[in-house]
Motif scaffolding. Sequence first.
Motif, PDB file in Angstrom:
ATOM      1  N   ALA A 156      -5.742  -3.068 -11.405  1.00 37.74           N
ATOM      2  CA  ALA A 156      -6.918  -3.651 -12.063  1.00 37.74           C
ATOM      3  C   ALA A 156      -8.150  -3.578 -11.182  1.00 37.74           C
ATOM      4  O   ALA A 156      -9.275  -3.749 -11.654  1.00 37.74           O
ATOM      5  CB  ALA A 156      -6.632  -5.114 -12.449  1.00 37.74           C
ATOM      6  N   GLU A 157      -7.931  -3.303  -9.892  1.00 37.66           N
ATOM      7  CA  GLU A 157      -9.059  -3.288  -8.952  1.00 37.66           C
ATOM      8  C   GLU A 157      -9.282  -1.918  -8.328  1.00 37.66           C
ATOM      9  O   GLU A 157     -10.375  -1.633  -7.854  1.00 37.66           O
ATOM     10  CB  GLU A 157      -8.796  -4.272  -7.796  1.00 37.66           C
ATOM     11  CG  GLU A 157      -8.790  -5.717  -8.236  1.00 37.66           C
ATOM     12  CD  GLU A 157      -8.441  -6.648  -7.073  1.00 37.66           C
ATOM     13  OE1 GLU A 157      -8.294  -6.143  -5.937  1.00 37.66           O
ATOM     14  OE2 GLU A 157      -8.320  -7.852  -7.311  1.00 37.66           O
ATOM     15  N   ASP A 158      -8.258  -1.098  -8.291  1.00 39.46           N
ATOM     16  CA  ASP A 158      -8.291   0.124  -7.475  1.00 39.46           C
ATOM     17  C   ASP A 158      -7.957   1.316  -8.367  1.00 39.46           C
ATOM     18  O   ASP A 158      -6.831   1.483  -8.817  1.00 39.46           O
ATOM     19  CB  ASP A 158      -7.262  -0.032  -6.348  1.00 39.46           C
ATOM     20  CG  ASP A 158      -7.205   1.180  -5.422  1.00 39.46           C
ATOM     21  OD1 ASP A 158      -7.697   2.267  -5.794  1.00 39.46           O
ATOM     22  OD2 ASP A 158      -6.644   1.032  -4.327  1.00 39.46           O
ATOM     23  N   GLU A 159      -8.958   2.166  -8.600  1.00 38.97           N
ATOM     24  CA  GLU A 159      -8.764   3.263  -9.535  1.00 38.97           C
ATOM     25  C   GLU A 159      -7.731   4.274  -9.016  1.00 38.97           C
ATOM     26  O   GLU A 159      -7.066   4.942  -9.816  1.00 38.97           O
ATOM     27  CB  GLU A 159     -10.090   3.956  -9.836  1.00 38.97           C
ATOM     28  CG  GLU A 159     -10.039   4.724 -11.125  1.00 38.97           C
ATOM     29  CD  GLU A 159     -11.351   4.663 -11.906  1.00 38.97           C
ATOM     30  OE1 GLU A 159     -12.192   3.769 -11.616  1.00 38.97           O
ATOM     31  OE2 GLU A 159     -11.533   5.510 -12.799  1.00 38.97           O
TER      32      GLU A 159
ATOM     33  N   GLU B 129     -12.211  -2.349 -15.296  1.00 39.97           N
ATOM     34  CA  GLU B 129     -12.297  -0.982 -15.800  1.00 39.97           C
ATOM     35  C   GLU B 129     -11.242  -0.003 -15.304  1.00 39.97           C
ATOM     36  O   GLU B 129     -10.926   0.966 -16.007  1.00 39.97           O
ATOM     37  CB  GLU B 129     -13.688  -0.413 -15.470  1.00 39.97           C
ATOM     38  CG  GLU B 129     -14.795  -1.012 -16.325  1.00 39.97           C
ATOM     39  CD  GLU B 129     -14.520  -0.805 -17.813  1.00 39.97           C
ATOM     40  OE1 GLU B 129     -14.306   0.352 -18.235  1.00 39.97           O
ATOM     41  OE2 GLU B 129     -14.484  -1.819 -18.550  1.00 39.97           O
ATOM     42  N   PRO B 130     -10.693  -0.168 -14.089  1.00 39.26           N
ATOM     43  CA  PRO B 130      -9.878   0.941 -13.543  1.00 39.26           C
ATOM     44  C   PRO B 130      -8.745   1.429 -14.444  1.00 39.26           C
ATOM     45  O   PRO B 130      -8.584   2.646 -14.633  1.00 39.26           O
ATOM     46  CB  PRO B 130      -9.359   0.357 -12.220  1.00 39.26           C
ATOM     47  CG  PRO B 130     -10.455  -0.571 -11.790  1.00 39.26           C
ATOM     48  CD  PRO B 130     -10.929  -1.207 -13.067  1.00 39.26           C
TER      49      PRO B 130
ATOM     50  N   GLN C  44       0.855  -1.197   0.000  1.00 48.04           N
ATOM     51  CA  GLN C  44       0.000   0.000   0.000  1.00 48.04           C
ATOM     52  C   GLN C  44       0.879   1.231   0.000  1.00 48.04           C
ATOM     53  O   GLN C  44       1.077   1.866   1.028  1.00 48.04           O
ATOM     54  CB  GLN C  44      -0.939  -0.018   1.210  1.00 48.04           C
ATOM     55  CG  GLN C  44      -2.051  -1.050   1.100  1.00 48.04           C
ATOM     56  CD  GLN C  44      -2.944  -1.077   2.328  1.00 48.04           C
ATOM     57  OE1 GLN C  44      -3.241  -0.045   2.916  1.00 48.04           O
ATOM     58  NE2 GLN C  44      -3.366  -2.258   2.719  1.00 48.04           N
ATOM     59  N   ALA C  45       1.401   1.548  -1.163  1.00 50.61           N
ATOM     60  CA  ALA C  45       2.243   2.732  -1.299  1.00 50.61           C
ATOM     61  C   ALA C  45       1.358   3.942  -1.532  1.00 50.61           C
ATOM     62  O   ALA C  45       0.243   3.829  -2.042  1.00 50.61           O
ATOM     63  CB  ALA C  45       3.208   2.544  -2.465  1.00 50.61           C
ATOM     64  N   ALA C  46       1.860   5.116  -1.169  1.00 47.99           N
ATOM     65  CA  ALA C  46       1.131   6.354  -1.428  1.00 47.99           C
ATOM     66  C   ALA C  46       1.022   6.551  -2.941  1.00 47.99           C
ATOM     67  O   ALA C  46       1.973   6.273  -3.677  1.00 47.99           O
ATOM     68  CB  ALA C  46       1.871   7.531  -0.803  1.00 47.99           C
ATOM     69  N   PRO C  47      -0.132   7.026  -3.410  1.00 45.15           N
ATOM     70  CA  PRO C  47      -0.284   7.227  -4.860  1.00 45.15           C
ATOM     71  C   PRO C  47       0.839   8.075  -5.449  1.00 45.15           C
ATOM     72  O   PRO C  47       1.332   7.778  -6.547  1.00 45.15           O
ATOM     73  CB  PRO C  47      -1.642   7.924  -4.968  1.00 45.15           C
ATOM     74  CG  PRO C  47      -2.389   7.488  -3.757  1.00 45.15           C
ATOM     75  CD  PRO C  47      -1.366   7.329  -2.679  1.00 45.15           C
TER      76      PRO C  47
END
Lengths: 254, 254, 254, 254
Positions: free
Chosen positions: A120-123, A149-150, A78-81
């Motif tokens: 693929a799961e988290d926009e 879709e992401p 879980q890296a920062a965007p």
Amino acid sequence: MPRIDLNADVGEGFGAWAMGADAELLALVTSANVACGFHAGDPAVMDRTVGLAVRAGVALGAHPGHADLRGFGRRPIQAAPEDIERDVLYQVGALQAFARAHGTRVLHVKPHGALYNQAAEDETVARAIVRGVARAGRELILVGLASTEPMRRAAQAEGLRFAAEAFADRRYNAAGTLQSRREPGSVLTDPVQAAAQAVKIATEGRVIATDGREITLQADTLCLHGDNPAAVANAAAVRRALEAVGVAVQALAG
Amino acid sequence: MPRIDLNADVGEGFGAWAMGADAELLALVTSANVACGFHAGDPAVMDRTVGLAVRAGVALGAHPGHADLRGFGRRPIQAAPEDIERDVLYQVGALQAFARAHGTRVLHVKPHGALYNQAAEDETVARAIVRGVARAGRELILVGLASTEPMRRAAQAEGLRFAAEAFADRRYNAAGTLQSRREPGSVLTDPVQAAAQAVKIATEGRVIATDGREITLQADTLCLHGDNPAAVANAAAVRRALEAVGVAVQALAG
Amino acid sequence: MPRIDLNADVGEGFGAWAMGADAELLALVTSANVACGFHAGDPAVMDRTVGLAVRAGVALGAHPGHADLRGFGRRPIQAAPEDIERDVLYQVGALQAFARAHGTRVLHVKPHGALYNQAAEDETVARAIVRGVARAGRELILVGLASTEPMRRAAQAEGLRFAAEAFADRRYNAAGTLQSRREPGSVLTDPVQAAAQAVKIATEGRVIATDGREITLQADTLCLHGDNPAAVANAAAVRRALEAVGVAVQALAG
Amino acid sequence: MPRIDLNADVGEGFGAWAMGADAELLALVTSANVACGFHAGDPAVMDRTVGLAVRAGVALGAHPGHADLRGFGRRPIQAAPEDIERDVLYQVGALQAFARAHGTRVLHVKPHGALYNQAAEDETVARAIVRGVARAGRELILVGLASTEPMRRAAQAEGLRFAAEAFADRRYNAAGTLQSRREPGSVLTDPVQAAAQAVKIATEGRVIATDGREITLQADTLCLHGDNPAAVANAAAVRRALEAVGVAVQALAG
């Protein structure tokens, strides 16, 4: 005449450690995704791999991943965007330098492993990747999972070209997602089956899901694995079958 | 009117760890050498540092080092010349991507720490660095030690522009080499002395060696340190003194 | 009855990368040198490897190296002696924890790669290693090159037991040093030749040097390589030959 | 007479990078959690820090984290439970070697950062950590969040002693969880408030939650932060207040 790109992940050695049958795969595919040093690959491996790709006449792509050599980029982090964006920019930039030094350029970017799956799961992750790619070059094509879709949406929002990727040797759930590797039969080891699935995707834009139903699966590129001799045989069967039925196998930018 | 560039090493934090007074230094220098992730710096630090350099109107350079976070790039590593070449190409390439993303470009490359020192003594290392720089861009300027030959010769052999670097706050031996940091007095901590040495180098191309004799020291750029508040005070004194005597302080490419 | 230990470097994979034929080697040797995470090995690899060594009934040793995954510990690094000491203590300590968890203990320490070679030439490095080993446990045996003095002397000065290592498959110069791998013929690839050299070392304490003369080479342990199938065949031939001529093949602590 | 342990995270530098006011903190606490090289700390830092802890008469604990220097161990990584177990065993083992070399031993283990937080929510992670700790030594005390169950339960299931940790300078939600650092006021910066909360926890086993209600919070140890001068002032205030009201400040094993 239908057409499709075949891509493979290459350059996944590190230092003294080798991985994958790069030479065999590069003779079969039209696009190469080169590891960029964070989950695999190092400057020496990258230089050699870009050279191999150029000599094989294969389109060059970056394969950025999480900074996780230990986990080969397969562990969700879980890296920062903002960090994902900059990690992608850094890795693509490094590969672009090798590309220029070899007289070619990077045409596409395909995230690796956990980064690909998270996107693929988290926009939020998908958008971070797309920002990094766009900063590295607005002409770059983003390669992502065809069946969610992401990544597609993130690419479109940023104005980047998107190429949808499907898998010849993986089974799909009815929802279009990949069946988990932990379930038996999720990976097709029979070259005939893999080739048949590839042909169906390339010519019909459809695939038979685990429940037996046909689902839509529009793909621009098929991923071929080469982590063992059987996988290379699979890849060769896919290529032969596609050509046999008249599918034009050519790189995305072709 | 004599002129000289002032450069500083910046962007040497990593992850949660900070280092150096970058903002203060960027207000004093005309060139910034940005760490590229191998001995210090990471993509987030690089992005911020390039942004700071751009806003400060400072020329941007790459500061590649050995892949040695643990040793901060200060430990001599006997790497293969091919690996040094590719490590330099990789690091400069990564920084070039951040530069492009910020609307600027990398103008020079100054090796860091042990890599710099090895190149100042060993022509094999110097040539490996120069090949990496040339592959990253033939317009790049190589910054190296003014008082030894290997880097200058390697740059000339490759057709790269060379910029000779001197130090305002270090004492020189009669042979033109730097007095070892282990000897007392080798680092000038008095801003007045450092400023006087800087002025003498910039205006006369000479410096007073440890034995009291004057030696020739032609320099295109002076390195300013900023690893502590006293160092920043030194740097500020150097800049003020240079301007006071009419030296044009400007970037290499100016 | 002459006796000798046979040792092998094992556990040199990292994350997704495999290396070496550990299972085959552990069936042939009496001592295992386990990589400790700095140049190769990771906690998962170490746990598995210690388990394999215990099941094979092989004596367990630590194989600490420079913190250099990229160079596999083969690149000489000029680290501070205090850092070498602490790196050795850290790595041996980590392996000791796995040993205790498997109900066994670490019996010996053999430095890896460049660290081994630097210690064979430089008494400062040798002493730093020995201090680290002694701090990890005064009962530990230091394994070092038979044919040079620094490691032997450093161990004796500290009061540690020293085990002299020779190589069945490497040629020796008349001075007792190893012929460089860069010279043709320096590595014996013929199992018959390697076995003959092993027997001569174990039974006579002598070896035929590159100039044809016999030199003294007293060894307590022979290193067997297993980085390719031919090397394993070599190792098996050495073991069979030693046993055929009545040499007791047993671990150092036996 | 109520009693409580005060603990602090120390040894969080790496190579050339410093962090934290270790000397000041070690004068205030009774237990030290020493970083073990995966998220921070290196063998040199560990050696110095263990020496400082011994001289300060403070109980020694290991502070293992994810293998993530870049993210300082603060980024959740979905590692396999077996890998978490072995990473903990490796890190604790390395610190145990330094402890023995300094004539002391490791008394407790407190996971760091994301690993601590994941274990506070996810029993699979908590059990993996506990297995690693138990393999390193069944006498070790596991330190975990007082206000959730997974770590306590995992320790009890394995038969390890558990020490519940609370925070003097963090606000608690009514459910007993920590208020997110992203919410204003979640960190108490006023030494008087932090000291008051510490006293209430130590003497009443209660804390005032964000909604104003009192909740139960039984703690064996309080964490003191020291990442800035204000934090050290906070820590000093907490210690003085506890002693002033007659709380015995002493290490867990005391």
